[in-house]
Design an enzyme around this catalytic site. Structure first.
Site, PDB file in Angstrom:
ATOM      1  N   GLU A 155      49.663  -7.822  12.384  1.00  0.00           N
ATOM      2  CA  GLU A 155      51.095  -7.831  12.723  1.00  0.00           C
ATOM      3  C   GLU A 155      51.458  -6.839  13.823  1.00  0.00           C
ATOM      4  O   GLU A 155      52.215  -5.890  13.610  1.00  0.00           O
ATOM      5  CB  GLU A 155      51.934  -7.559  11.469  1.00  0.00           C
ATOM      6  CG  GLU A 155      51.801  -8.650  10.435  1.00  0.00           C
ATOM      7  CD  GLU A 155      52.815  -8.540   9.294  1.00  0.00           C
ATOM      8  OE1 GLU A 155      53.596  -7.566   9.260  1.00  0.00           O
ATOM      9  OE2 GLU A 155      52.832  -9.446   8.446  1.00  0.00           O
ATOM     10  N   GLU A 353      48.555 -13.679   4.890  1.00  0.00           N
ATOM     11  CA  GLU A 353      49.433 -12.971   3.953  1.00  0.00           C
ATOM     12  C   GLU A 353      50.582 -13.875   3.571  1.00  0.00           C
ATOM     13  O   GLU A 353      51.219 -14.471   4.446  1.00  0.00           O
ATOM     14  CB  GLU A 353      50.073 -11.716   4.584  1.00  0.00           C
ATOM     15  CG  GLU A 353      49.200 -10.514   4.666  1.00  0.00           C
ATOM     16  CD  GLU A 353      49.934  -9.287   5.238  1.00  0.00           C
ATOM     17  OE1 GLU A 353      51.174  -9.162   5.057  1.00  0.00           O
ATOM     18  OE2 GLU A 353      49.251  -8.463   5.863  1.00  0.00           O
TER      19      GLU A 353
HETATM   20  C1  FCB Z   1      53.542  -7.256   5.945  1.00  0.00           C
HETATM   21  C2  FCB Z   1      52.461  -6.208   6.073  1.00  0.00           C
HETATM   22  C3  FCB Z   1      51.842  -5.811   4.764  1.00  0.00           C
HETATM   23  C4  FCB Z   1      52.850  -5.766   3.640  1.00  0.00           C
HETATM   24  C5  FCB Z   1      53.686  -7.011   3.600  1.00  0.00           C
HETATM   25  C6  FCB Z   1      54.692  -7.062   2.492  1.00  0.00           C
HETATM   26  O1  FCB Z   1      54.433  -7.154   7.000  1.00  0.00           O
HETATM   27  O2  FCB Z   1      51.428  -6.657   6.907  1.00  0.00           O
HETATM   28  O3  FCB Z   1      51.175  -4.595   4.936  1.00  0.00           O
HETATM   29  O4  FCB Z   1      53.616  -4.621   3.727  1.00  0.00           O
HETATM   30  O5  FCB Z   1      54.347  -7.176   4.820  1.00  0.00           O
END
Ligand code: FCB
Length: 449
Positions: A155, A353
């Site tokens: 990210e 994620e």
């Molecule tokens: C993302 C991050 C991760 C975590 C999630 C909830 O933005 O990559 O580390 O904090 O959100």
């Protein structure tokens, strides 16, 4: 039961600063997150990741929680300062995972820049990209005989926005649009890391980019323009150079601070072929042109500097997580389809994620943690992934954020994303109902290697 194509990979994800703790063990030096959290007022209740969930010492138990769910992959991140001082830890972790039949998928950089590099300008300094390449080389030498799959960066958009444009995350620079060089240098670091990892014979290389649909709050052309600009800045700036070989518009090209032949060479590196493309998804965003006289303070959890031509506004949604994030599973299908349509060369996608924070009650008398809303969230988002696959997007895997409750950056320990509950006093782990649900889903899908 949702059915996924054969070979679809289920996983869980974490990151080093959020779980490891052991802040100074083995000569580990500080990262920008150690510095940031030590400053009063940066984290909701003043917590930090010095102990986190003590994964450093409890990794063997933790691998059990991961492996016994039946996941194929475990995505974790390597702490740059630990890897240089105490690389044995990652040897142990990788060996433990492989013995348990889980494929390690390390991320090289998940926001924890060595403080030493921050002191030399951090991501505003081009040299940081070269330092990341050196570190990638050291890690690949050490783990490359056992690790096949690598993720370079996590990210870069959130790191640039919250850490460099705003002040909500480390290193809290608050530069507004002058943060753009930090984006370019991270992209360059990605490109250099790909080159280094290929030299070391990596099997599969990808990146974890956060993506989300951005809609205009209204039909007004000013709102449409604001949404377009915000979409470019937060989404396409970080993916177009990788997948199209250039930045999305002139304003951004001018803002990154690198030009001419050097930029051409950088873009060549950044655009190197990837084996998979990681997408992190949480919620869609809505944006409007700033309204004269409207007070935006407190509208969202972050303070947007004045003078920018856009203002994020809350997305309309009936349901929210306990973190206040809108629950819109269809937006995941939408963004996956949008990526496929925008990028003819899009590699197979892995959702690297996805998950939700709910403030789960601790284990009750039955010893269980009941988290039906997390199950509903994950079920809906997996169905959204399936809808994208049915629409022709190649998606090869899905990783739940997160394996464990952990240190959620500026929000501290209130926000619980885990499939495994962690008691912050005793650090004891309890599998939540969602952990059992995920295990049953994976075994029901019969996903194989
Ligand atoms: C993302 C991050 C991760 C975590 C999630 C909830 O933005 O990559 O580390 O904090 O959100």
């Amino acid at each position: 039961m949702i059915q996924f194509p054969p070979g679809f990979r289920f996983g869980m994800a974490t990151s080093a600063y959020q779980i490891e703790g052991a802040a100074d063990v083995g000569g580990k030096g500080p990262s920008i997150w150690d510095t940031f959290t030590a400053r009063p007022g940066t984290v909701r209740h003043g917590e930090d990741g010095r102990t986190a969930i003590d994964h450093y010492h409890r990794y063997a138990e933790d691998v059990g929680h991961i492996a016994e769910a039946g996941v194929q992959d475990y995505r974790f991140s390597i702490s740059w300062t630990r890897a240089l001082a105490d690389p044995d830890f990652y040897d142990r972790l990788v060996d433990e995972l492989l013995t348990a039949g889980v494929r390690p998928v390390p991320t090289l950089y998940h926001w924890d820049l060595p403080q030493e590099l921050e002191d030399r300008g951090g991501w505003l300094n081009r040299d940081t990209a070269h330092r990341l390449a050196d570190y990638a080389s050291a890690v690949a030498l050490r783990l490359g005989d056992r690790v096949r799959d690598w993720i370079t960066m996590n990210e870069m958009n959130v790191h640039t926005l919250y850490g460099y444009a705003l002040t909500d995350h480390a290193p809290a620079r608050g530069l507004g649009l002058a943060a753009l060089p930090a984006a370019h240098h991270q992209l360059l670091a990605h490109g250099l890391a790909v080159q280094v990892l290929r030299t070391h014979g990596a099997g599969a290389i990808g990146i974890a980019n956060q993506h989300f649909p951005v809609s205009a709050a209204g039909d007004d052309p000013a709102d449409q323009f604001a949404a377009e600009m915000f979409r470019n800045l937060t989404n396409w700036t970080f993916s177009d150079p990788i997948l199209l070989g250039d930045y999305p518009d002139e304003m951004i090209r001018a803002g990154i601070g690198t030009s001419g032949a050097q930029l051409d060479r950088d873009l060549e590196l950044i655009g190197a072929r990837l084996d998979f493309y990681g997408v992190n998804f949480y919620e869609p965003t809505a944006v409007e042109a700033p309204r004269e006289g409207k007070d935006y303070a407190g509208v969202l959890e972050v303070d947007i500097p004045e003078g920018l031509p856009f203002s994020p506004v809350p997305v309309k949604s009936d349901e929210r997580t306990d973190f206040g994030w809108a629950i819109v599973p269809g937006a995941l299908t939408e963004i996956l389809v949008a990526l496929r349509d925008r990028y003819p060369a899009l590699p197979p996608v892995i959702v690297t994620e996805n998950g939700a924070s709910f403030h789960d009650a601790p284990p009750g008398p039955d010893g269980r943690v009941h988290d039906p809303r997390r199950i509903a969230y994950l079920d809906a988002h997996l169905r959204a992934v399936k809808a994208a696959i049915d629409a022709g997007v190649r998606v090869d895997g899905f990783y739940v954020w997160s394996a464990f409750d952990n240190f959620e950056w500026a929000a501290g320990y209130d926000e619980r994303f885990g499939l495994v509950h962690v008691d912050q006093e005793t650090l004891s782990r309890t599998r939540k109902d969602s952990w059992y649900w995920y295990r049953d889903l994976i075994s029901g899908c019969g996903a194989t290697d």
